[in-house]
Design a protein around this motif. Structure first.
Motif, PDB file in Angstrom:
ATOM      1  N   ALA A  57      42.885  51.167  40.193  1.00 60.28           N
ATOM      2  CA  ALA A  57      41.725  51.325  41.075  1.00 60.28           C
ATOM      3  C   ALA A  57      41.915  50.542  42.371  1.00 60.28           C
ATOM      4  O   ALA A  57      41.594  51.036  43.460  1.00 60.28           O
ATOM      5  CB  ALA A  57      40.449  50.881  40.352  1.00 60.28           C
ATOM      6  N   CYS A  58      42.428  49.334  42.265  1.00 57.88           N
ATOM      7  CA  CYS A  58      42.677  48.508  43.449  1.00 57.88           C
ATOM      8  C   CYS A  58      43.693  49.191  44.369  1.00 57.88           C
ATOM      9  O   CYS A  58      43.508  49.246  45.581  1.00 57.88           O
ATOM     10  CB  CYS A  58      43.167  47.130  43.026  1.00 57.88           C
ATOM     11  SG  CYS A  58      43.481  46.021  44.427  1.00 57.88           S
ATOM     12  N   ARG A  59      44.741  49.716  43.782  1.00 54.77           N
ATOM     13  CA  ARG A  59      45.763  50.406  44.591  1.00 54.77           C
ATOM     14  C   ARG A  59      45.196  51.644  45.276  1.00 54.77           C
ATOM     15  O   ARG A  59      45.494  51.900  46.443  1.00 54.77           O
ATOM     16  CB  ARG A  59      46.957  50.774  43.711  1.00 54.77           C
ATOM     17  CG  ARG A  59      47.804  49.572  43.353  1.00 54.77           C
ATOM     18  CD  ARG A  59      48.998  49.959  42.501  1.00 54.77           C
ATOM     19  NE  ARG A  59      49.832  48.785  42.285  1.00 54.77           N
ATOM     20  CZ  ARG A  59      50.487  48.537  41.168  1.00 54.77           C
ATOM     21  NH1 ARG A  59      50.441  49.400  40.146  1.00 54.77           N
ATOM     22  NH2 ARG A  59      51.215  47.448  41.053  1.00 54.77           N
ATOM     23  N   ARG A  60      44.396  52.411  44.555  1.00 57.31           N
ATOM     24  CA  ARG A  60      43.778  53.597  45.167  1.00 57.31           C
ATOM     25  C   ARG A  60      42.880  53.197  46.336  1.00 57.31           C
ATOM     26  O   ARG A  60      42.948  53.770  47.418  1.00 57.31           O
ATOM     27  CB  ARG A  60      42.943  54.374  44.137  1.00 57.31           C
ATOM     28  CG  ARG A  60      43.726  55.328  43.283  1.00 57.31           C
ATOM     29  CD  ARG A  60      42.823  56.256  42.476  1.00 57.31           C
ATOM     30  NE  ARG A  60      41.802  55.591  41.691  1.00 57.31           N
ATOM     31  CZ  ARG A  60      42.002  55.070  40.472  1.00 57.31           C
ATOM     32  NH1 ARG A  60      43.180  55.161  39.892  1.00 57.31           N
ATOM     33  NH2 ARG A  60      41.013  54.481  39.830  1.00 57.31           N
ATOM     34  N   ARG A  61      42.036  52.230  46.087  1.00 54.33           N
ATOM     35  CA  ARG A  61      41.080  51.789  47.102  1.00 54.33           C
ATOM     36  C   ARG A  61      41.777  51.233  48.346  1.00 54.33           C
ATOM     37  O   ARG A  61      41.289  51.373  49.461  1.00 54.33           O
ATOM     38  CB  ARG A  61      40.160  50.719  46.504  1.00 54.33           C
ATOM     39  CG  ARG A  61      39.179  50.155  47.476  1.00 54.33           C
ATOM     40  CD  ARG A  61      38.379  49.016  46.841  1.00 54.33           C
ATOM     41  NE  ARG A  61      37.412  48.574  47.784  1.00 54.33           N
ATOM     42  CZ  ARG A  61      36.162  49.017  47.850  1.00 54.33           C
ATOM     43  NH1 ARG A  61      35.723  49.898  46.987  1.00 54.33           N
ATOM     44  NH2 ARG A  61      35.343  48.574  48.770  1.00 54.33           N
ATOM     45  N   ASN A  62      42.912  50.594  48.152  1.00 49.83           N
ATOM     46  CA  ASN A  62      43.586  49.873  49.238  1.00 49.83           C
ATOM     47  C   ASN A  62      44.923  50.482  49.631  1.00 49.83           C
ATOM     48  O   ASN A  62      45.804  49.782  50.119  1.00 49.83           O
ATOM     49  CB  ASN A  62      43.748  48.409  48.832  1.00 49.83           C
ATOM     50  CG  ASN A  62      42.411  47.716  48.780  1.00 49.83           C
ATOM     51  OD1 ASN A  62      41.819  47.427  49.805  1.00 49.83           O
ATOM     52  ND2 ASN A  62      41.920  47.484  47.567  1.00 49.83           N
ATOM     53  N   ARG A  63      45.067  51.776  49.425  1.00 46.34           N
ATOM     54  CA  ARG A  63      46.327  52.469  49.731  1.00 46.34           C
ATOM     55  C   ARG A  63      46.804  52.188  51.152  1.00 46.34           C
ATOM     56  O   ARG A  63      47.978  51.943  51.390  1.00 46.34           O
ATOM     57  CB  ARG A  63      46.164  53.978  49.497  1.00 46.34           C
ATOM     58  CG  ARG A  63      47.361  54.825  49.876  1.00 46.34           C
ATOM     59  CD  ARG A  63      48.661  54.523  49.160  1.00 46.34           C
ATOM     60  NE  ARG A  63      48.506  54.402  47.735  1.00 46.34           N
ATOM     61  CZ  ARG A  63      49.351  53.712  46.960  1.00 46.34           C
ATOM     62  NH1 ARG A  63      50.386  53.083  47.477  1.00 46.34           N
ATOM     63  NH2 ARG A  63      49.164  53.636  45.669  1.00 46.34           N
ATOM     64  N   ALA A  64      45.913  52.224  52.129  1.00 41.98           N
ATOM     65  CA  ALA A  64      46.310  52.007  53.526  1.00 41.98           C
ATOM     66  C   ALA A  64      46.899  50.608  53.725  1.00 41.98           C
ATOM     67  O   ALA A  64      47.884  50.445  54.462  1.00 41.98           O
ATOM     68  CB  ALA A  64      45.120  52.220  54.458  1.00 41.98           C
TER      69      ALA A  64
END
Length: 169
Positions: A57-64
């Motif tokens: 979830a953290c990776r998805r949210r902070n992809r940029a």
């Protein structure tokens, strides 16, 4: 109150300037990660969480932020996290018991840069529990070579929150 409001208050307590190297222990969905990375100019952040679903979830949210090279996300218990020789200017956690224990504090101390800060945040259902948590955190930090430099409290909804900010002595 939303998670963003709660984490927004916590991130404000870090008093980031933008060039720090920041470690969050127990990053969860990555709400604080987003808020920290938005404040970084030439700094970097590492986020650690033991839960595969929270890391995803953290990776998805902070992809940029990942793609921009400002962020590294590690799936591991703090004691097992491969942080290399990285030294962080700020290490923080919100309601993470590992940093209230000697083993977790030893990892934090090992990875704090000289003059670095450790900020421990908690939120409890009553002012009395919040005060007791602050007292307990101050005591364990003192026992493990940290000096408390600031304590902050906020009347957040639904429960009061506290921040204990310390430096390695």
């Amino acid at each position: 109150m939303t998670d963003t409001d709660r984490m927004g208050w916590a991130v404000e307590q870090l008093k980031l300037r933008g060039s720090e190297r920041v470690l969050e222990v127990g990053c969860g969905h990555g709400v604080a990660v987003t808020l920290v990375c938005e404040r970084l100019t030439d700094g970097r952040m590492t986020a650690v969480d033991r839960s595969p679903s929270m890391v995803a979830a953290c990776r998805r949210r902070n992809r940029a932020h990942l793609d921009a090279g400002r962020l590294t996300v590690v799936e591991a218990e703090l004691a097992d996290a491969d942080l290399g020789a990285e030294a962080f200017d700020t290490v923080f956690a919100f309601n993470v018991r590992a940093l209230g224990q000697p083993a977790g504090l030893a990892v934090a101390a090992r990875h704090l840069a000289p003059g670095g800060r450790l900020a421990l945040f908690s939120q409890h259902p009553s002012p009395d529990r919040t005060a007791a948590a602050v007292d307990a955190v101050r005591a364990i930090l003192g026992e493990h070579g940290f000096q408390v430099v600031r304590v902050a409290r906020a009347d957040l909804s639904p429960y009061p929150a506290s921040a204990v900010v310390a430096e390695a002595a």
